[in-house]
Design a protein around this motif. Sequence first.
Motif, PDB file in Angstrom:
ATOM      1  N   ARG A  18       1.214  -9.882   9.765  1.00  0.00           N
ATOM      2  CA  ARG A  18       0.468 -10.136   8.527  1.00  0.00           C
ATOM      3  C   ARG A  18       1.409 -10.018   7.327  1.00  0.00           C
ATOM      4  NH1 ARG A  18      -4.957 -10.440   8.732  1.00  0.00           N
ATOM      5  NH2 ARG A  18      -6.026  -9.710  10.583  1.00  0.00           N
ATOM      6  N   THR A  19       0.998 -10.638   6.234  1.00  0.00           N
ATOM      7  CA  THR A  19       1.792 -10.539   5.006  1.00  0.00           C
ATOM      8  C   THR A  19       1.491  -9.206   4.319  1.00  0.00           C
ATOM      9  OG1 THR A  19       0.089 -11.536   3.618  1.00  0.00           O
ATOM     10  CG2 THR A  19       1.661 -13.041   4.688  1.00  0.00           C
ATOM     11  N   VAL A  20       2.360  -8.827   3.389  1.00  0.00           N
ATOM     12  CA  VAL A  20       2.157  -7.589   2.639  1.00  0.00           C
ATOM     13  C   VAL A  20       0.860  -7.680   1.837  1.00  0.00           C
ATOM     14  CG1 VAL A  20       3.091  -6.127   0.808  1.00  0.00           C
ATOM     15  CG2 VAL A  20       4.622  -7.050   2.546  1.00  0.00           C
ATOM     16  N   LYS A  21       0.576  -8.851   1.318  1.00  0.00           N
ATOM     17  CA  LYS A  21      -0.658  -9.047   0.548  1.00  0.00           C
ATOM     18  C   LYS A  21      -1.881  -8.807   1.431  1.00  0.00           C
ATOM     19  CE  LYS A  21      -2.732 -12.271  -2.694  1.00  0.00           C
ATOM     20  NZ  LYS A  21      -2.602 -13.541  -3.384  1.00  0.00           N
ATOM     21  N   GLU A  22      -1.857  -9.295   2.652  1.00  0.00           N
ATOM     22  CA  GLU A  22      -2.963  -9.070   3.583  1.00  0.00           C
ATOM     23  C   GLU A  22      -3.085  -7.593   3.946  1.00  0.00           C
ATOM     24  OE1 GLU A  22      -3.444 -13.119   6.198  1.00  0.00           O
ATOM     25  OE2 GLU A  22      -1.744 -11.815   6.673  1.00  0.00           O
ATOM     26  N   LEU A  23      -1.944  -6.926   4.139  1.00  0.00           N
ATOM     27  CA  LEU A  23      -1.972  -5.498   4.460  1.00  0.00           C
ATOM     28  C   LEU A  23      -2.567  -4.692   3.315  1.00  0.00           C
ATOM     29  CD1 LEU A  23       1.509  -5.137   6.170  1.00  0.00           C
ATOM     30  CD2 LEU A  23      -0.715  -5.187   7.287  1.00  0.00           C
ATOM     31  N   LYS A  24      -2.191  -5.046   2.089  1.00  0.00           N
ATOM     32  CA  LYS A  24      -2.751  -4.344   0.928  1.00  0.00           C
ATOM     33  C   LYS A  24      -4.242  -4.628   0.783  1.00  0.00           C
ATOM     34  CE  LYS A  24       1.337  -3.534  -1.850  1.00  0.00           C
ATOM     35  NZ  LYS A  24       1.887  -3.586  -3.204  1.00  0.00           N
ATOM     36  N   GLU A  25      -4.660  -5.828   1.113  1.00  0.00           N
ATOM     37  CA  GLU A  25      -6.088  -6.155   1.082  1.00  0.00           C
ATOM     38  C   GLU A  25      -6.850  -5.325   2.118  1.00  0.00           C
ATOM     39  OE1 GLU A  25      -9.744  -7.827   0.151  1.00  0.00           O
ATOM     40  OE2 GLU A  25      -7.875  -7.768  -0.973  1.00  0.00           O
ATOM     41  N   MET A  26      -6.236  -5.125   3.267  1.00  0.00           N
ATOM     42  CA  MET A  26      -6.857  -4.282   4.295  1.00  0.00           C
ATOM     43  C   MET A  26      -6.991  -2.846   3.789  1.00  0.00           C
ATOM     44  SD  MET A  26      -4.928  -5.792   7.642  1.00  0.00           S
ATOM     45  CE  MET A  26      -5.885  -5.018   8.927  1.00  0.00           C
ATOM     46  N   LEU A  27      -5.971  -2.360   3.093  1.00  0.00           N
ATOM     47  CA  LEU A  27      -6.049  -1.016   2.508  1.00  0.00           C
ATOM     48  C   LEU A  27      -7.175  -0.941   1.483  1.00  0.00           C
ATOM     49  CD1 LEU A  27      -2.361   0.088   1.940  1.00  0.00           C
ATOM     50  CD2 LEU A  27      -4.060   1.212   3.355  1.00  0.00           C
ATOM     51  N   ARG A  28      -7.316  -1.978   0.671  1.00  0.00           N
ATOM     52  CA  ARG A  28      -8.377  -2.001  -0.333  1.00  0.00           C
ATOM     53  C   ARG A  28      -9.744  -1.941   0.340  1.00  0.00           C
ATOM     54  NH1 ARG A  28     -11.985  -4.816  -2.232  1.00  0.00           N
ATOM     55  NH2 ARG A  28     -11.486  -6.742  -1.165  1.00  0.00           N
ATOM     56  N   GLN A  29      -9.899  -2.675   1.437  1.00  0.00           N
ATOM     57  CA  GLN A  29     -11.168  -2.670   2.161  1.00  0.00           C
ATOM     58  C   GLN A  29     -11.449  -1.316   2.810  1.00  0.00           C
ATOM     59  OE1 GLN A  29     -11.056  -5.992   4.841  1.00  0.00           O
ATOM     60  NE2 GLN A  29     -11.377  -7.484   3.220  1.00  0.00           N
ATOM     61  N   GLU A  30     -10.396  -0.569   3.101  1.00  0.00           N
ATOM     62  CA  GLU A  30     -10.557   0.782   3.659  1.00  0.00           C
ATOM     63  C   GLU A  30     -10.936   1.783   2.568  1.00  0.00           C
ATOM     64  OE1 GLU A  30     -10.147   2.211   6.741  1.00  0.00           O
ATOM     65  OE2 GLU A  30      -9.580   0.440   7.872  1.00  0.00           O
ATOM     66  N   GLY A  31     -10.836   1.369   1.297  1.00  0.00           N
ATOM     67  CA  GLY A  31     -11.214   2.259   0.211  1.00  0.00           C
ATOM     68  C   GLY A  31     -10.043   2.845  -0.556  1.00  0.00           C
ATOM     69  N   TYR A  32      -8.840   2.358  -0.312  1.00  0.00           N
ATOM     70  CA  TYR A  32      -7.660   2.854  -1.007  1.00  0.00           C
ATOM     71  C   TYR A  32      -7.247   1.865  -2.091  1.00  0.00           C
ATOM     72  CZ  TYR A  32      -7.421   6.036   2.922  1.00  0.00           C
ATOM     73  OH  TYR A  32      -7.734   6.989   3.860  1.00  0.00           O
ATOM     74  N   ASN A  33      -6.515   2.344  -3.072  1.00  0.00           N
ATOM     75  CA  ASN A  33      -6.051   1.486  -4.159  1.00  0.00           C
ATOM     76  C   ASN A  33      -4.676   0.934  -3.790  1.00  0.00           C
ATOM     77  OD1 ASN A  33      -5.444   0.183  -6.487  1.00  0.00           O
ATOM     78  ND2 ASN A  33      -5.564   1.973  -7.802  1.00  0.00           N
ATOM     79  N   PRO A  34      -4.583  -0.359  -3.475  1.00  0.00           N
ATOM     80  CA  PRO A  34      -3.295  -0.919  -3.070  1.00  0.00           C
ATOM     81  C   PRO A  34      -2.290  -1.005  -4.214  1.00  0.00           C
ATOM     82  CG  PRO A  34      -4.936  -2.640  -3.162  1.00  0.00           C
ATOM     83  CD  PRO A  34      -5.653  -1.338  -3.401  1.00  0.00           C
ATOM     84  N   ASP A  35      -2.766  -0.915  -5.465  1.00  0.00           N
ATOM     85  CA  ASP A  35      -1.844  -0.979  -6.600  1.00  0.00           C
ATOM     86  C   ASP A  35      -0.975   0.277  -6.688  1.00  0.00           C
ATOM     87  OD1 ASP A  35      -2.911  -3.433  -7.273  1.00  0.00           O
ATOM     88  OD2 ASP A  35      -4.424  -2.553  -8.598  1.00  0.00           O
ATOM     89  N   ASP A  36      -1.417   1.357  -6.047  1.00  0.00           N
ATOM     90  CA  ASP A  36      -0.636   2.597  -6.054  1.00  0.00           C
ATOM     91  C   ASP A  36       0.569   2.519  -5.114  1.00  0.00           C
ATOM     92  OD1 ASP A  36      -2.409   3.656  -7.827  1.00  0.00           O
ATOM     93  OD2 ASP A  36      -3.536   4.809  -6.327  1.00  0.00           O
ATOM     94  N   ILE A  37       0.603   1.498  -4.265  1.00  0.00           N
ATOM     95  CA  ILE A  37       1.663   1.375  -3.268  1.00  0.00           C
ATOM     96  C   ILE A  37       2.730   0.432  -3.789  1.00  0.00           C
ATOM     97  CG2 ILE A  37       2.208   0.697  -0.909  1.00  0.00           C
ATOM     98  CD1 ILE A  37      -0.736   1.288  -0.271  1.00  0.00           C
ATOM     99  N   MET A  38       3.856   1.004  -4.187  1.00  0.00           N
ATOM    100  CA  MET A  38       4.978   0.191  -4.661  1.00  0.00           C
ATOM    101  C   MET A  38       6.254   0.760  -4.063  1.00  0.00           C
ATOM    102  SD  MET A  38       4.270  -0.586  -8.620  1.00  0.00           S
ATOM    103  CE  MET A  38       2.709  -0.041  -9.243  1.00  0.00           C
TER     104      MET A  38
END
Length: 126
Positions: A18-38
């Motif tokens: 999967r792409t990083v964007k898809e992985l971050k979207e999965m994190l968002r769906q789990e309830g985490y803020n993907p913007d905090d991951i840099m």
Amino acid sequence: LQHINIGAMETKEQLRHRTVKELKEMLRQEGYNPDDIMGVEKDELVAKLWMLRQNPMEEDPYPLPLYSNCWAQFILRALFLAAIQWIIMSCFVAIHFTLLSILSVALILTLRNIVVRREKAARRRK
């Protein structure tokens, strides 16, 4: 971005494709803020996401009232609610009715919390 099926368990290898964007979207769906991951490498992101999906957080069926996350927040929100209720109601009804309504709300919240604690304790004993 297409909808990502969060319920399906994927292997680490499937997550790596999967792409990083898809992985971050999965994190968002789990309830985490993907913007905090840099500044995290993709492999590290895959490992953390895979671990999160193996051990999902259990959602509390009885959260604190007033959408509070902790007791301090609950107390502050309850005091704020009581103050607002006091200000608004004192304009329209007598003080003793205002006080009675605030005490009624406090009693209802207290009884709810007692019932919830008993149910949680009974569940833990099972």
